[in-house]
Each structure stands twice: as C-alpha cells, then as structure tokens.
Design a protein around this motif. Structure first.
Motif, PDB file in Angstrom:
ATOM      1  N   THR A  11     -11.475 -54.389   7.239  1.00 53.20           N
ATOM      2  CA  THR A  11     -10.528 -55.165   8.040  1.00 53.20           C
ATOM      3  C   THR A  11     -11.270 -56.121   8.972  1.00 53.20           C
ATOM      4  O   THR A  11     -10.862 -57.272   9.149  1.00 53.20           O
ATOM      5  CB  THR A  11      -9.610 -54.223   8.844  1.00 53.20           C
ATOM      6  OG1 THR A  11      -8.942 -53.352   7.928  1.00 53.20           O
ATOM      7  CG2 THR A  11      -8.571 -54.994   9.630  1.00 53.20           C
ATOM      8  N   ALA A  12     -12.362 -55.652   9.559  1.00 52.78           N
ATOM      9  CA  ALA A  12     -13.151 -56.514  10.447  1.00 52.78           C
ATOM     10  C   ALA A  12     -13.766 -57.680   9.679  1.00 52.78           C
ATOM     11  O   ALA A  12     -13.746 -58.826  10.158  1.00 52.78           O
ATOM     12  CB  ALA A  12     -14.239 -55.693  11.135  1.00 52.78           C
ATOM     13  N   VAL A  13     -14.285 -57.402   8.494  1.00 54.24           N
ATOM     14  CA  VAL A  13     -14.863 -58.483   7.679  1.00 54.24           C
ATOM     15  C   VAL A  13     -13.777 -59.467   7.268  1.00 54.24           C
ATOM     16  O   VAL A  13     -13.979 -60.687   7.309  1.00 54.24           O
ATOM     17  CB  VAL A  13     -15.595 -57.913   6.444  1.00 54.24           C
ATOM     18  CG1 VAL A  13     -16.002 -59.022   5.490  1.00 54.24           C
ATOM     19  CG2 VAL A  13     -16.805 -57.109   6.866  1.00 54.24           C
ATOM     20  N   GLU A  14     -12.620 -58.943   6.911  1.00 53.10           N
ATOM     21  CA  GLU A  14     -11.517 -59.817   6.517  1.00 53.10           C
ATOM     22  C   GLU A  14     -11.091 -60.706   7.686  1.00 53.10           C
ATOM     23  O   GLU A  14     -10.820 -61.900   7.509  1.00 53.10           O
ATOM     24  CB  GLU A  14     -10.322 -58.990   6.035  1.00 53.10           C
ATOM     25  CG  GLU A  14      -9.173 -59.854   5.560  1.00 53.10           C
ATOM     26  CD  GLU A  14      -7.906 -59.071   5.289  1.00 53.10           C
ATOM     27  OE1 GLU A  14      -7.021 -59.652   4.665  1.00 53.10           O
ATOM     28  OE2 GLU A  14      -7.803 -57.903   5.715  1.00 53.10           O
ATOM     29  N   ARG A  15     -11.066 -60.151   8.892  1.00 52.80           N
ATOM     30  CA  ARG A  15     -10.732 -60.947  10.072  1.00 52.80           C
ATOM     31  C   ARG A  15     -11.737 -62.083  10.272  1.00 52.80           C
ATOM     32  O   ARG A  15     -11.359 -63.217  10.587  1.00 52.80           O
ATOM     33  CB  ARG A  15     -10.713 -60.052  11.320  1.00 52.80           C
ATOM     34  CG  ARG A  15      -9.344 -59.976  11.931  1.00 52.80           C
ATOM     35  CD  ARG A  15      -9.327 -59.169  13.215  1.00 52.80           C
ATOM     36  NE  ARG A  15      -9.223 -57.751  12.892  1.00 52.80           N
ATOM     37  CZ  ARG A  15     -10.054 -56.819  13.299  1.00 52.80           C
ATOM     38  NH1 ARG A  15     -11.056 -57.108  14.090  1.00 52.80           N
ATOM     39  NH2 ARG A  15      -9.886 -55.561  12.945  1.00 52.80           N
ATOM     40  N   ARG A  16     -13.012 -61.762  10.085  1.00 47.72           N
ATOM     41  CA  ARG A  16     -14.047 -62.805  10.214  1.00 47.72           C
ATOM     42  C   ARG A  16     -13.882 -63.874   9.137  1.00 47.72           C
ATOM     43  O   ARG A  16     -14.082 -65.064   9.396  1.00 47.72           O
ATOM     44  CB  ARG A  16     -15.438 -62.181  10.151  1.00 47.72           C
ATOM     45  CG  ARG A  16     -15.833 -61.483  11.437  1.00 47.72           C
ATOM     46  CD  ARG A  16     -17.307 -61.166  11.456  1.00 47.72           C
ATOM     47  NE  ARG A  16     -17.696 -60.248  10.401  1.00 47.72           N
ATOM     48  CZ  ARG A  16     -17.862 -58.944  10.545  1.00 47.72           C
ATOM     49  NH1 ARG A  16     -17.675 -58.383  11.719  1.00 47.72           N
ATOM     50  NH2 ARG A  16     -18.217 -58.192   9.530  1.00 47.72           N
ATOM     51  N   MET A  17     -13.536 -63.451   7.933  1.00 51.65           N
ATOM     52  CA  MET A  17     -13.331 -64.416   6.850  1.00 51.65           C
ATOM     53  C   MET A  17     -12.134 -65.319   7.146  1.00 51.65           C
ATOM     54  O   MET A  17     -12.178 -66.527   6.903  1.00 51.65           O
ATOM     55  CB  MET A  17     -13.107 -63.704   5.516  1.00 51.65           C
ATOM     56  CG  MET A  17     -14.325 -63.026   4.982  1.00 51.65           C
ATOM     57  SD  MET A  17     -15.547 -64.247   4.532  1.00 51.65           S
ATOM     58  CE  MET A  17     -16.928 -63.225   4.192  1.00 51.65           C
ATOM     59  N   LYS A  18     -11.064 -64.743   7.681  1.00 49.01           N
ATOM     60  CA  LYS A  18      -9.895 -65.546   8.042  1.00 49.01           C
ATOM     61  C   LYS A  18     -10.235 -66.518   9.167  1.00 49.01           C
ATOM     62  O   LYS A  18      -9.743 -67.643   9.192  1.00 49.01           O
ATOM     63  CB  LYS A  18      -8.730 -64.655   8.429  1.00 49.01           C
ATOM     64  CG  LYS A  18      -8.080 -63.991   7.235  1.00 49.01           C
ATOM     65  CD  LYS A  18      -6.884 -63.176   7.638  1.00 49.01           C
ATOM     66  CE  LYS A  18      -6.246 -62.527   6.419  1.00 49.01           C
ATOM     67  NZ  LYS A  18      -5.075 -61.724   6.775  1.00 49.01           N
ATOM     68  N   ALA A  19     -11.090 -66.090  10.090  1.00 48.70           N
ATOM     69  CA  ALA A  19     -11.524 -66.992  11.156  1.00 48.70           C
ATOM     70  C   ALA A  19     -12.350 -68.142  10.582  1.00 48.70           C
ATOM     71  O   ALA A  19     -12.237 -69.289  11.033  1.00 48.70           O
ATOM     72  CB  ALA A  19     -12.333 -66.223  12.200  1.00 48.70           C
ATOM     73  N   ALA A  20     -13.161 -67.842   9.578  1.00 49.69           N
ATOM     74  CA  ALA A  20     -13.945 -68.894   8.922  1.00 49.69           C
ATOM     75  C   ALA A  20     -13.028 -69.883   8.205  1.00 49.69           C
ATOM     76  O   ALA A  20     -13.272 -71.098   8.222  1.00 49.69           O
ATOM     77  CB  ALA A  20     -14.942 -68.285   7.940  1.00 49.69           C
ATOM     78  N   ALA A  95     -12.585 -65.019   1.166  1.00 47.88           N
ATOM     79  CA  ALA A  95     -11.698 -64.096   1.884  1.00 47.88           C
ATOM     80  C   ALA A  95     -10.831 -63.263   0.939  1.00 47.88           C
ATOM     81  O   ALA A  95     -10.439 -62.143   1.286  1.00 47.88           O
ATOM     82  CB  ALA A  95     -10.808 -64.873   2.850  1.00 47.88           C
ATOM     83  N   TRP A  98     -11.937 -59.575   0.012  1.00 43.89           N
ATOM     84  CA  TRP A  98     -11.845 -58.667   1.156  1.00 43.89           C
ATOM     85  C   TRP A  98     -10.398 -58.266   1.418  1.00 43.89           C
ATOM     86  O   TRP A  98     -10.112 -57.115   1.764  1.00 43.89           O
ATOM     87  CB  TRP A  98     -12.473 -59.303   2.392  1.00 43.89           C
ATOM     88  CG  TRP A  98     -13.948 -59.420   2.240  1.00 43.89           C
ATOM     89  CD1 TRP A  98     -14.655 -60.535   1.901  1.00 43.89           C
ATOM     90  CD2 TRP A  98     -14.905 -58.363   2.358  1.00 43.89           C
ATOM     91  NE1 TRP A  98     -15.984 -60.241   1.818  1.00 43.89           N
ATOM     92  CE2 TRP A  98     -16.169 -58.912   2.098  1.00 43.89           C
ATOM     93  CE3 TRP A  98     -14.813 -57.013   2.668  1.00 43.89           C
ATOM     94  CZ2 TRP A  98     -17.325 -58.167   2.130  1.00 43.89           C
ATOM     95  CZ3 TRP A  98     -15.972 -56.266   2.711  1.00 43.89           C
ATOM     96  CH2 TRP A  98     -17.206 -56.831   2.445  1.00 43.89           C
TER      97      TRP A  98
END
Length: 116
Positions: A11-20, A95, A98
């Motif tokens: 979930t944390a990685v997915e959040r970072r990917m969405k931010a990217a 994204a 993930w």
C-alpha cells in the motif's frame, strides 16, 4: 514477513506510485499551459505586426527575430510535451502492478477473515 505487513508495504509503494503519477501529470499540465501561452504569443506577435502601418527594415527584422524565437520555443515545448506524456504513461504503467498486488492481498485477507 506477515501478510498484514506485506499489505502495508505494498500500500505504501502504491501510494508513492500514485504520487509519481500525480507529479508527472502536473508536469504535463504545466508544459501544456506554457505551450498554449506561447502559441497565443505567436498569434499576437503576428497580429501586432500586421496592424502596424510603419514597416521599416529594422521593425521587420525585429518582428521576424521575435517570431523565430517563439517558434523555436514552440519546438522545445513540443519536445517537453512528448517527454511529459512519456513520463505520465511510464508512471501509470508502473503503478498498475502494485494496485493489482494490493487488491490480491486484500482479497486474501478477506478470505482468511471469512474462514475464522
């Protein structure tokens, strides 16, 4: 690693990917706005030149130089626009796995919770 920790990490990685993705989309919007303003400036420069009655050699050369500058800027912005589009697509493609992994882990957690 426990499944709950795996879900939190994914979930944390997915959040970072969405931010990217959001950052790349913001960059693309910025370039689009710059390109729109530049095209408006090109149109205004041509209109301003055409509306002037006095056309000396210096005025013609200066106007041509200004239009050339704006046209070159348009080519640069077109390049940046292609780059921005590629960034957005790459970020979206990165994204997706993930998100799928997170969905799978959530389904597994729900199945396990339903068993007990």
């Amino acid at each position: 690693m426990k499944r709950s920790h795996a879900l939190d990490a994914v979930t944390a990685v997915e959040r970072r990917m969405k931010a990217a993705v959001a950052a790349a989309t913001g960059f693309a919007r910025e370039v689009t706005g710059l390109r729109r303003r530049n095209r408006t400036a090109i149109g205004r420069a041509i209109q301003a030149f055409n509306s002037r009655g006095l056309r000396s050699a210096f005025a013609c050369a200066a106007a041509q130089s200004h239009r050339t500058l704006l046209s070159n800027l348009d080519f640069v912005l077109a390049d940046r626009m292609r780059e921005a589009d590629c960034r957005v697509q790459t970020a979206r493609d990165a994204a997706i796995p993930w998100s799928q992994l997170r969905c799978g882990l959530e389904r597994r957690r729900l199945r396990l919770a339903a068993k007990f």
